[in-house]
Enzyme design. Sequence first.
Site: not given
Length: 677
Positions: A34-35, A74, A78, A127, A129, A152, A241, A293-294, A314
Amino acid sequence: MKAHFLIAGLILFSFALLHASDDRKPNIIIIFSDDLGYGDLGCYGHPTIRTPELDKMAREGLKLTQFYSASPVCSPSRASLLTGRYPIKNGVTRVFFPYHNEGLAPEEITIAEELRNLDYHTACIGKWHLGHKEEFLPINQGFDSYYGVPYSNDMTIDPAMKLSEHIVLRMDMTKEMILNINDLEIENKNHLTPLMENDEVIEFPADQETLTKRYTEKALDFIEENKDDPFFLYLPYTMPHIPLFASEDFQDVSQRGLYGDVIEEIDWSVGQILDRLKQLNIDENTLVIFTSDNGPWLTKGLEGGSSGLLHEGKFTTWEGGVRVPTICWWPGQIQPSTVSSELTATLDLFPTLVKLAGGDFSGHDIDGYDISPVLFDSGVSPRSEMAYYSDERLYAYREKAWKIHFYTKSPAAKKWQGEKHEPPLLYNIEHDPSEQYNLNQSHPEVVQALIQKAVKFRNSPEHVDITIEVVDGTLGYEKIMITGSINGAGTPVQMYDDGSNDDKTADDHIWTKTISQIPVNSQYEWSLVEDGGSAVEFSLIASDPLQLKVDEDGNITGSTKYIIKGSGPDQVDITFTVTDETKSFKKIMIKGTMYENWTSLDMYDDGSHDDKVAGDHTWTRTIRDIPIGATYRWGCSEDDSIKGDIWLVKGTNLNFTLGADGKITGKSDYIIPLDGE
Ligand code: MG
């Protein structure tokens, strides 16, 4: 020399055939951090973060250098990974928060659902989300089991969530405090996040330091339990994250500080999984894909990651926001130490994986391509374009090496608002991956060609104002809400008339809502409800929803007027009496408006028009379809000509209100006194 080519060719040929000839369906693992930025791994050039396991994974597998997430944030990212559809299509265009009641529409088909239908055991660990309400949880979206933080890790618990009988309450938390969490004043409350198992909260607040470790243990258990059957493991880490946490073993180990600690623990976790696959002797039957994810959260300073040589991170549709580090690993099937700069995306995993599992994706309206040729044969990607969205708007579009930006935002430079570019900015991102040199002036023909191609993805007007009028004939509703949705799912639109939110004034009953990037030709359905105090508790006032459509040009067809039929009259006769004590006005006009809206009614007394008799100074007018409860303002003026100059005879206006029973309250008599005051 020729012999070498021949041998290389034979090896390629055999790699190409192997995955197709294996009897057993391959296991599939998607590891989604994540991130994590494009520049955050050793094998993607980070100088001080050590990632020996991921580097080894890349040496044993394939590194993709132009792999995209379908969104820079996010939830949409996803939703697109799991459905193979752009956010604008799957309906998840924005990030979900604990106060949201929405999620990925159950009608959307996820990879997990497809694979489960093909006899896979499926688990989501990490996660989610994509909606934390029961119908949206992983166990209702194709996963046999779920363990993890539902959104998150900077979002706290929704007091409505189901708590396990055996919930572990930490940090002096009580069930009563959970019920009142929204009113409690606790420092960093949004860092208190729930940990769930299936549909219940099992720990609150989650011990975030041990999350990566516990996810890893759960993943290893799942692999072990399912080693004899095909399985699909979706492992979206909560980290990196922000807020960042690493377990004790990884605290203060990295030269890069806390962010490095967190990545090095993720690296350890991936190593554990690949080692276990080897120990169980199922590595040659398991495809593992590691990605993010990003891009990195650059506005968080040292706590955020790095997008390497890419621009921004992001939230943005610059390359740093959506191009993510990606490693694919499958011993015996994917050639070791290969690197591909072919264009690929998370969107492509749905068709690729479903096909590998023996399924058929041809019936689905997806935006992904089968990228098996890239994964297994060092081949050419069927993907040549990428559409970049921010929320519902198409911000940028790429075709092969060229990318145009219709809009940009740059949070790292404190520019959060989208800035429009006309003409769009143009970059050759193979020559210029950092997007430094705008070529729109020297290559206008490329800009034009890309605009034409992007039209297909910009499939709607940019925004449409929809005005909905409600006539409350009963005058019984103090709070009214219009609630609407697009295609009956996702993207709900709500408008209130209780003066409390949505910046409307109570009782005006006319709402205008600007809706951005509406899917063209989709059906809008609006219901009128009485709101009992919150968005959840409301009762339907009228059962026939308003239906309307918006076309490509933004034209609205369908109904936008809602009449709540009550006891109120649909027409009212209003009599005005004007007494002219001065007897000096030959032409007099009464000019009225309804509640400040210029729905004007003019009445003359000069005998010349409006079928009145001159000199009687008493007028009766029938008005139809009057919004009951609205205030009318009338002024009396001397009219010097038919349409021209008007002088106000008296400064005061007549104000009256029309009741549901047809009675007028207020004044309808007008006396022009001798003193002319
Ligand atoms: Mg993210």
